[in-house]
Design a protein around this motif. Structure first.
Motif, mmCIF file in Angstrom:
data_model
loop_
_atom_site.group_PDB
_atom_site.id
_atom_site.type_symbol
_atom_site.label_atom_id
_atom_site.label_comp_id
_atom_site.label_asym_id
_atom_site.label_seq_id
_atom_site.Cartn_x
_atom_site.Cartn_y
_atom_site.Cartn_z
ATOM 1 N N VAL A 47 5.167 -5.845 7.386
ATOM 2 C CA VAL A 47 4.951 -4.719 6.133
ATOM 3 C C VAL A 47 5.569 -3.662 6.345
ATOM 4 O O VAL A 47 6.156 -2.782 5.483
ATOM 5 C CB VAL A 47 3.365 -4.637 6.019
ATOM 6 C CG1 VAL A 47 2.987 -3.622 4.953
ATOM 7 C CG2 VAL A 47 2.688 -6.151 5.333
ATOM 8 N N ALA A 48 5.568 -3.230 7.791
ATOM 9 C CA ALA A 48 6.323 -1.723 8.052
ATOM 10 C C ALA A 48 7.700 -1.804 7.636
ATOM 11 O O ALA A 48 8.395 -0.707 6.972
ATOM 12 C CB ALA A 48 6.055 -1.252 9.391
ATOM 13 N N ALA A 49 8.248 -2.965 8.222
ATOM 14 C CA ALA A 49 9.748 -3.147 8.085
ATOM 15 C C ALA A 49 10.267 -3.091 6.607
ATOM 16 O O ALA A 49 11.272 -2.632 6.094
ATOM 17 C CB ALA A 49 10.037 -4.486 8.866
ATOM 18 N N VAL A 50 9.551 -3.888 5.700
ATOM 19 C CA VAL A 50 9.597 -3.910 4.122
ATOM 20 C C VAL A 50 9.666 -2.560 3.827
ATOM 21 O O VAL A 50 10.224 -2.246 2.920
ATOM 22 C CB VAL A 50 8.732 -5.007 3.525
ATOM 23 C CG1 VAL A 50 8.897 -4.959 2.267
ATOM 24 C CG2 VAL A 50 9.127 -6.399 4.276
ATOM 25 N N ARG A 51 8.433 -1.988 3.882
ATOM 26 C CA ARG A 51 8.204 -0.454 3.589
ATOM 27 C C ARG A 51 9.538 0.382 3.926
ATOM 28 O O ARG A 51 10.169 1.218 3.084
ATOM 29 C CB ARG A 51 7.182 0.056 3.941
ATOM 30 C CG ARG A 51 6.724 1.486 3.565
ATOM 31 C CD ARG A 51 5.579 2.349 4.052
ATOM 32 N NE ARG A 51 5.629 3.334 3.538
ATOM 33 C CZ ARG A 51 4.798 4.381 3.922
ATOM 34 N NH1 ARG A 51 3.913 4.081 4.965
ATOM 35 N NH2 ARG A 51 4.606 5.330 3.720
ATOM 36 N N ALA A 83 14.206 -11.759 -2.655
ATOM 37 C CA ALA A 83 12.787 -11.276 -3.112
ATOM 38 C C ALA A 83 12.776 -9.797 -2.812
ATOM 39 O O ALA A 83 11.982 -8.971 -3.594
ATOM 40 C CB ALA A 83 11.789 -12.096 -2.089
ATOM 41 N N ILE A 84 13.215 -9.189 -1.556
ATOM 42 C CA ILE A 84 12.937 -7.640 -1.386
ATOM 43 C C ILE A 84 13.751 -7.120 -2.593
ATOM 44 O O ILE A 84 13.541 -5.943 -3.024
ATOM 45 C CB ILE A 84 13.428 -7.406 -0.045
ATOM 46 C CG1 ILE A 84 12.660 -8.127 1.033
ATOM 47 C CG2 ILE A 84 13.489 -5.779 0.142
ATOM 48 C CD1 ILE A 84 12.864 -8.027 2.357
ATOM 49 N N THR A 85 15.011 -7.470 -2.784
ATOM 50 C CA THR A 85 15.790 -6.767 -3.857
ATOM 51 C C THR A 85 15.155 -6.916 -5.061
ATOM 52 O O THR A 85 15.261 -5.821 -6.003
ATOM 53 C CB THR A 85 17.032 -7.500 -3.909
ATOM 54 O OG1 THR A 85 17.778 -7.363 -2.509
ATOM 55 C CG2 THR A 85 18.201 -6.909 -4.818
ATOM 56 N N LYS A 86 14.392 -7.896 -5.546
ATOM 57 C CA LYS A 86 13.795 -8.033 -6.927
ATOM 58 C C LYS A 86 12.867 -6.733 -7.011
ATOM 59 O O LYS A 86 12.607 -6.096 -7.703
ATOM 60 C CB LYS A 86 13.223 -9.248 -7.125
ATOM 61 C CG LYS A 86 12.393 -9.338 -8.222
ATOM 62 C CD LYS A 86 11.521 -10.886 -8.485
ATOM 63 C CE LYS A 86 10.914 -10.699 -9.808
ATOM 64 N NZ LYS A 86 9.981 -11.692 -9.905
ATOM 65 N N VAL A 87 11.843 -6.724 -5.672
ATOM 66 C CA VAL A 87 10.854 -5.698 -5.746
ATOM 67 C C VAL A 87 11.751 -4.129 -5.671
ATOM 68 O O VAL A 87 11.244 -3.275 -6.501
ATOM 69 C CB VAL A 87 10.102 -5.854 -4.457
ATOM 70 C CG1 VAL A 87 9.129 -4.538 -4.280
ATOM 71 C CG2 VAL A 87 9.035 -6.879 -4.431
#
Length: 183
Positions: A47-51, A83-87
């Motif tokens: 979660v920290a990495a994605v944030r 998925a990350i790019t979509k967000v």
């Protein structure tokens, strides 16, 4: 009620409204972490990495295509990068607005002053020190009084040797040139 994590003030209404959503999200993250055989620390790290990726991309102003490509270059599978790019695409404007609002800034009238002072270095010898002062006049509302406001002057001082001042000027000049190159 005041909360320390809210800087000892009341919890914002928007956060109160999102607590239920946050609880649901935590349950989803917990389930996904178990499915992926991650322990609690691993789930927190993900979660920290994605944030961090989302905030950094928004702060750097990269496009979704660049983010997708660079995440794949780092070794993230294509579907995960997508998925990350979509967000990121869906929330880029809001992220940038949040980062802009949270960035370091000075409100009100700001002035600088500079003076050279001598500092005793022993045996009666004085060494020159440059003292920079940032005078920030900001409007402040007195606690409990919504209508009355006053002007508060904050002074931040920085003392440095002439060599340190020259190094700072050089680094700030380089930073300005880099920033101008981004436009």
């Amino acid at each position: 009620m005041r909360f320390r994590f809210c800087w000892d003030v009341d919890c914002p209404d928007w956060l109160l409204a999102e607590i239920t959503t946050l609880s649901k999200l935590y349950d989803v993250v917990t389930k996904l972490a178990k499915d992926a055989k991650l322990d609690e620390q691993g789930a927190k790290a993900v979660v920290a990495a994605v944030r961090w990726v989302l905030e950094s991309a928004a702060g750097a102003g990269v496009t979704a295509n660049v983010l997708d490509s660079e995440l794949q270059q780092l070794g993230l599978p294509k579907e995960h990068a997508a998925a990350i790019t979509k967000v990121y695409t869906e929330h880029q404007e809001a992220l940038q607005a949040h980062l802009k609002g949270a960035s370091l800034k000075v409100r009100g009238e700001t002035t600088w002053s500079c003076e050279v002072v001598g500092v005793d270095i022993g045996d009666g010898d004085l060494s020159p020190v440059v003292k920079l002062n940032l005078h920030d006049e900001s409007q402040s509302v007195r606690e409990g009084e919504e209508q009355e406001s006053g002007t508060k002057t904050n002074v931040t001082s920085i003392a440095m040797t002439p060599d340190q001042l020259q190094a700072m000027i050089h680094e700030l000049t380089e930073a300005r040139q880099l920033m101008e190159g981004l436009h």
